[in-house]
Design a protein around this motif. Structure first.
Motif, PDB file in Angstrom:
ATOM      1  N   ASP A  76      76.434 -11.235  -8.431  1.00  0.00           N
ATOM      2  CA  ASP A  76      75.719  -9.994  -8.757  1.00  0.00           C
ATOM      3  C   ASP A  76      76.483  -9.204  -9.813  1.00  0.00           C
ATOM      4  O   ASP A  76      77.331  -9.748 -10.538  1.00  0.00           O
ATOM      5  N   CYS A 126      73.823  -1.737 -13.442  1.00  0.00           N
ATOM      6  CA  CYS A 126      73.675  -0.591 -12.541  1.00  0.00           C
ATOM      7  C   CYS A 126      74.986   0.057 -12.116  1.00  0.00           C
ATOM      8  O   CYS A 126      74.979   1.191 -11.654  1.00  0.00           O
ATOM      9  N   ARG A 214      61.492  -7.673  -6.332  1.00  0.00           N
ATOM     10  CA  ARG A 214      61.890  -6.715  -5.310  1.00  0.00           C
ATOM     11  C   ARG A 214      60.761  -5.713  -5.108  1.00  0.00           C
ATOM     12  O   ARG A 214      60.123  -5.282  -6.068  1.00  0.00           O
TER      13      ARG A 214
END
Ligand code: GLA
Length: 397
Positions: A76, A126, A214
């Motif tokens: 990730d 992010c 998502r």
């Protein structure tokens, strides 16, 4: 007139080719993806690194996860260096991944597994900005980044939504989809825009054609978070189709914030919703009870069933949820979930479960691994936060 032998042969050969092409194009679309992602267990901590991910790949093999169907080892956010190189290419953070991403992908491939990577459809990813700069995102770099990913042997891309400059989501997710296709390498495309722009309406269709999207904000390791996400995702069943799945985020099973009963509910509910099963706990230190949940093959088979239908909620009343998922062999999977903080007695008739009344059925309990025969109706006592799961098949079918 009798056709000459040669032309008959030619006709037979071309017929065989047509049949072969038809059956090749009829290859079934993939079931929901199964694998691992480090985010839920490490976030951006320093222990997210090459040694960890190699260890996870080893555990996939030695714990039997690969044999149970788990395939993808995904990394990730925070894998990248703070800046692109002099040619504008993404690079791995040399402290975390000193051997580079290609070497990591090779290691994973050598174990019969697939490798997934993360980026964002924005100017940076992010994780919080540092020195006014985040990790580089893919926006405006789609072609170059997709080519880099393909050259590294990436099989899966999770594409996030941060720092998106308010550019239309479809446009941004299409740009990367097309760039990935242009590489010629099959890359599973996991859209991660948190349900902000109703991705269930467009992300599974051309030109994006994502494998999953998502549907919610990030999960955390608590019963309240799992419950909230389940509630949001369960009503989206009609938008899932074979090869294109609603993604209620990765699993927290094993991370310690829920009881085993709650983790069994989490795994049952994700499976009946045909959700991606991405393990989010550190498999190098997983406890036997959590591993047993993740390795329940009867529950996994419900998630992976080739009919490719997300279960439908047929009851949501008094904190009791009944979800029914038709399966390829004609049987039905049923999950009964008690979201309440105290135990409940529950009954469900064959008719409520969509079964023909007056029939005889085998009712198999997918957690107890026992079965009985009956008329298809269910009578059970569910502890607080528990889920019971069954596979109900017509007798003699
Ligand atoms: C977003 C995503 C998460 C995770 C983080 C990484 O919040 O939704 O799943 O990828 O970013 O920063």
């Amino acid at each position: 007139m009798i056709a000459p032998l040669a032309s008959l042969r030619r006709a037979a050969v071309s017929l065989a080719l047509v049949v072969a092409a038809a059956s090749a194009s009829a290859a079934p679309p993939p079931p929901p993806q199964m694998g691992f992602n480090n985010w839920n267990s490490t976030h951006c901590r320093d222990d997210f690194n090459e040694a960890m991910i190699r260890g996870i790949a080893d555990q996939f093999v030695s714990l039997g996860l690969r044999d149970a169907g788990y395939r993808y080892v995904n990394i990730d956010d925070c894998w990248a260096n703070w800046q692109r190189d002099n040619h504008g290419r993404l690079e791995a953070n040399p402290k975390r991944f000193p051997s580079g991403i290609k070497a990591l992908a090779d290691y994973i491939h050598q174990r019969g597994l697939k490798f997934g990577l993360y980026s964002s459809a924005g100017t940076s990813t992010c994780e919080p900005l540092r020195e006014n700069r985040g990790f580089p995102g893919g926006l405006g770099h789609e072609k170059q980044d997709a080519a880099t990913f393909a050259s590294w042997g990436v099989d899966y891309l999770k594409y996030d939504n941060c720092n998106n400059q308010k550019i239309d989501a479809r446009q941004r997710y299409t740009a990367m989809a097309e760039a990935l296709r242009a590489t010629g390498r099959p890359v599973f495309y996991s859209v991660c825009e948190w349900g902000s722009n109703q991705p269930w309406l467009w992300a599974g269709k051309p030109p994006v054609s994502a494998g999953s999207w998502r549907t919610t904000d990030d999960i955390t390791d608590s019963y309240a978070s799992m419950l909230k996400i389940f509630r949001q995702n369960v009503v989206l069943d009609r938008y899932a189709s074979p090869g294109h799945w609603n993604d209620p985020d990765m699993l927290e099973v094993g991370n310690g914030g829920m009881t085993d009963t709650e983790y069994r509910s989490h795994f049952s509910l994700w499976s009946i919703m045909a959700a991606p099963l991405l393990i989010g706990t550190d498999l190098r230190t997983i406890k036997p009870d959590a591993l047993r949940i993740l390795l329940n093959r009867e529950v996994i088979a419900v998630d992976q069933d080739p009919l490719g239908v997300q279960g439908k909620q047929v009851r949501d009343a008094g904190g009791i949820h009944v979800i029914v998922k038709p399966l390829k062999d004609g049987s039905r999977a049923v999950a009964v979930f008690n979201e309440n903080d105290t135990a409940r007695d529950v009954t469900a008739s064959a008719a409520e479960l969509g079964l023909q009344t007056g029939g005889r059925y085998t009712v198999r309990d997918l957690w107890a691994h026992t079965q009985r025969t009956g008329d298809g109706a269910l009578t059970l006592r569910l502890p607080a936060h528990a889920t019971a799961m069954y596979r109900i098949s017509a007798l003699g079918a």
